[in-house]
Design a protein around this motif. Structure first.
Motif, short mmCIF file in Angstrom:
data_model
loop_
_atom_site.label_atom_id
_atom_site.label_comp_id
_atom_site.label_asym_id
_atom_site.label_seq_id
_atom_site.Cartn_x
_atom_site.Cartn_y
_atom_site.Cartn_z
N VAL A 1 -8.02 -9.76 3.27
CA VAL A 1 -7.27 -8.52 3.41
C VAL A 1 -6.02 -8.85 4.02
CG1 VAL A 1 -7.38 -6.45 4.81
CG2 VAL A 1 -9.47 -7.27 4.02
N ARG A 2 -5.04 -8.20 3.40
CA ARG A 2 -3.57 -8.08 3.89
C ARG A 2 -3.13 -6.74 4.28
NH1 ARG A 2 0.33 -10.34 -0.90
NH2 ARG A 2 -0.10 -8.53 -2.36
N ILE A 3 -2.35 -6.54 4.94
CA ILE A 3 -1.76 -5.20 5.30
C ILE A 3 -0.24 -5.21 4.81
CG2 ILE A 3 -1.25 -3.17 6.87
CD1 ILE A 3 -4.21 -4.04 6.78
N ALA A 4 0.03 -3.90 4.15
CA ALA A 4 1.32 -3.91 3.74
C ALA A 4 1.91 -2.29 4.28
CB ALA A 4 1.40 -3.62 2.13
N HIS A 5 3.02 -2.55 5.06
CA HIS A 5 3.58 -1.26 5.78
C HIS A 5 4.54 -0.71 4.62
CE1 HIS A 5 5.34 1.46 8.18
NE2 HIS A 5 5.45 1.06 9.33
N MET A 6 4.33 0.21 3.97
CA MET A 6 5.29 0.78 2.80
C MET A 6 5.53 2.17 3.21
SD MET A 6 6.17 -1.64 0.91
CE MET A 6 5.85 -3.34 1.23
N LEU B 1 11.03 -14.98 -10.44
CA LEU B 1 9.45 -15.04 -10.50
C LEU B 1 9.19 -16.71 -10.91
CD1 LEU B 1 8.75 -12.21 -12.52
CD2 LEU B 1 8.82 -12.21 -10.04
N LEU B 2 8.28 -17.23 -9.84
CA LEU B 2 8.10 -18.58 -10.03
C LEU B 2 6.90 -19.04 -10.80
CD1 LEU B 2 8.64 -19.73 -6.10
CD2 LEU B 2 10.55 -19.75 -8.03
N GLY B 3 6.84 -20.03 -11.79
CA GLY B 3 5.79 -20.33 -12.32
C GLY B 3 4.50 -20.71 -11.45
N GLY B 4 3.50 -20.28 -11.98
CA GLY B 4 2.02 -20.74 -11.56
C GLY B 4 1.72 -19.55 -10.26
N THR B 5 2.40 -18.60 -10.25
CA THR B 5 2.47 -17.71 -8.99
C THR B 5 2.38 -16.16 -9.49
OG1 THR B 5 4.19 -18.85 -8.16
CG2 THR B 5 3.84 -16.86 -6.96
N ALA B 6 1.25 -15.41 -8.84
CA ALA B 6 0.96 -14.01 -9.10
C ALA B 6 1.69 -13.18 -7.83
CB ALA B 6 -0.34 -13.79 -9.09
N TYR B 7 2.12 -11.85 -8.30
CA TYR B 7 3.01 -11.02 -7.39
C TYR B 7 2.59 -9.63 -7.64
CZ TYR B 7 6.54 -15.08 -7.64
OH TYR B 7 7.18 -16.18 -7.70
N THR B 8 2.81 -9.00 -6.25
CA THR B 8 2.89 -7.66 -6.46
C THR B 8 4.13 -6.92 -5.94
OG1 THR B 8 0.56 -6.93 -5.89
CG2 THR B 8 1.71 -5.25 -5.29
N ALA B 9 4.78 -6.14 -6.80
CA ALA B 9 6.13 -5.69 -6.49
C ALA B 9 5.99 -4.34 -5.87
CB ALA B 9 7.17 -5.84 -7.68
N PHE B 10 6.00 -3.88 -4.53
CA PHE B 10 5.96 -2.57 -4.01
C PHE B 10 7.29 -1.76 -4.16
CE2 PHE B 10 3.30 -5.53 -1.72
CZ PHE B 10 2.03 -4.90 -1.56
N ALA B 11 7.37 -0.73 -5.14
CA ALA B 11 8.43 -0.01 -4.82
C ALA B 11 8.36 1.24 -3.80
CB ALA B 11 8.61 0.55 -6.36
N ALA B 12 8.91 0.75 -2.73
CA ALA B 12 9.13 1.80 -1.61
C ALA B 12 10.37 2.50 -1.09
CB ALA B 12 8.23 0.98 -0.52
N ARG C 1 -15.93 -5.89 0.12
CA ARG C 1 -16.86 -6.63 -0.67
C ARG C 1 -16.61 -8.21 -0.71
NH1 ARG C 1 -18.31 -5.35 -6.98
NH2 ARG C 1 -19.74 -6.97 -7.34
N ALA C 2 -17.87 -8.76 -0.54
CA ALA C 2 -17.62 -10.37 -0.50
C ALA C 2 -16.92 -10.83 -1.60
CB ALA C 2 -18.98 -10.96 -0.30
N ASN C 3 -16.32 -12.12 -1.18
CA ASN C 3 -15.47 -12.63 -2.15
C ASN C 3 -14.39 -12.08 -2.87
OD1 ASN C 3 -17.24 -14.97 -1.48
ND2 ASN C 3 -18.94 -14.16 -2.86
N GLU C 4 -13.89 -10.96 -2.34
CA GLU C 4 -12.61 -10.32 -3.09
C GLU C 4 -11.62 -10.28 -1.99
OE1 GLU C 4 -13.36 -6.65 -5.02
OE2 GLU C 4 -15.27 -7.49 -6.29
N SER C 5 -10.59 -9.98 -2.60
CA SER C 5 -9.08 -9.84 -1.82
C SER C 5 -8.79 -8.43 -1.95
CB SER C 5 -8.22 -10.69 -2.12
OG SER C 5 -8.70 -12.03 -2.11
N LEU D 1 -5.63 -1.93 -2.58
CA LEU D 1 -5.63 -2.22 -3.82
C LEU D 1 -6.38 -3.63 -3.95
CD1 LEU D 1 -3.02 -0.70 -3.41
CD2 LEU D 1 -2.04 -1.64 -5.36
N ARG D 2 -7.17 -3.86 -4.80
CA ARG D 2 -7.95 -4.99 -4.86
C ARG D 2 -6.79 -6.25 -5.59
NH1 ARG D 2 -12.55 -2.11 -6.61
NH2 ARG D 2 -14.47 -2.55 -5.42
N THR D 3 -6.84 -7.18 -5.05
CA THR D 3 -5.69 -8.05 -5.12
C THR D 3 -6.31 -9.50 -5.89
OG1 THR D 3 -4.39 -6.76 -3.52
CG2 THR D 3 -3.73 -9.13 -4.40
N ASP D 4 -6.61 -9.41 -6.97
CA ASP D 4 -7.55 -10.69 -7.25
C ASP D 4 -6.95 -11.22 -8.75
OD1 ASP D 4 -8.54 -8.59 -8.54
OD2 ASP D 4 -10.66 -9.04 -8.42
#
Length: 279
Positions: A43-48, A211-222, A105-109, A131-134
């Motif tokens: 789990v991570r927390i985003a303050h938006m 955006l770097l190769g081999g990387t997944a991102y979430t872009a938060f519009a806030a 839920r186990a094994n999810e982010s 948001l599920r982040t997987d």
């Protein structure tokens, strides 16, 4: 640069576990799907929430995250699956702003986002959104990115790429996120537009991101599309965070600084990670 059009679909992702909180009352529940006990989730927390103060987050009466300011996104933390008591308090005087149960839920982010507004007569009431982040980690020459909409006053938005005209978000509404889109690694200019049938609405703001190769991102519009009429001076910004793959780099420090000094978003620049705004 040309995006992979097969992945840049115009669908808004479902699969968001969302519970709306109408006020800052206690006893509300942010719920996802529960799974086997004894296994872990991350789990991570985003303050938006642009008008909310810095907060601390307690899990089962222990402080897990401290002094989170608007625009901050924590690292992922491992928690046991199952039910947890979550309390969010203001960092300065420990006033409770949210208290409730979180089921993992186990094994999810998951990314738990503090969104909306705390001010009286808010356009969007304060709400924790999960948001599920997987994402699948892309190849070394590609990146994947999704857009999440947390601007209280922007209304539905489209997001296009200036370089190719590709649509990466179509009629995206507050509290929702797109599916992950695959792009070749590189520098892109994201144009946030008022939603229109042909995705050619007025450009509200533009953001240059690397955006770097081999990387997944979430872009938060806030933040606010019209900060002059808002309860806080927090212009619309794009906070881009690594979901999987990649490594911490200088651009993350730049984004943290930008979160704490939102007026920098009005500067014109073409450097990766910085922003420009347009009328």
């Amino acid at each position: 640069m040309t995006a992979d059009t097969s992945t840049l679909t115009r669908t808004v992702a479902v699969g968001l576990a969302v519970v709306l909180v109408a006020s800052l009352g206690v006893g509300s529940v942010v719920s996802t799907t529960q799974d086997a006990e004894g296994e872990s989730a991350t789990v991570r927390i985003a303050h938006m929430s642009p008008d909310a103060p810095a907060v601390d987050v307690q899990v089962d009466n222990q402080t897990v995250f401290q002094n989170l300011e608007y625009g901050d996104v924590t690292e992922f933390t491992e928690l046991e699956s199952g039910e947890h008591q979550v309390t969010i308090v203001t960092a300065d005087n420990e006033s409770v702003v949210f208290e409730g149960q979180l089921s993992l839920r186990a094994n999810e982010s998951y990314t738990i986002t503090a969104a909306g507004e705390v001010s009286e007569n808010a356009t969007q009431g304060f709400e924790p959104i999960a948001l599920r982040t997987d994402p699948a980690v892309p190849s070394e020459n590609e990146s994947v990115v999704r857009l999440a909409h947390f601007s209280p006053d922007a209304g539905p938005i489209d997001v296009t790429l200036r370089q190719s005209g590709e649509v990466v978000a179509d009629n995206l509404t507050f509290g929702n996120a797109t599916e992950y889109a695959t792009l070749p690694s590189g520098v892109y200019t994201f144009e946030v537009r008022a939603a229109a049938e042909d995705n050619n609405g007025t450009v509200v703001a533009t953001f240059n991101e690397s955006l770097l190769g081999g990387t997944a991102y979430t872009a938060f519009a806030a933040g606010y599309a019209s900060p002059e009429d808002a309860p806080a001076d927090a212009p619309l910004q794009l906070f881009v965070e690594v979901d999987a793959g990649g490594e911490t780099n200088a651009s993350e420090t730049q984004r943290t600084d930008r979160a704490r000094q939102p007026e920098q978003a009005e500067e014109t620049t073409t450097a990766p990670g910085e922003t420009t705004t347009e009328a």
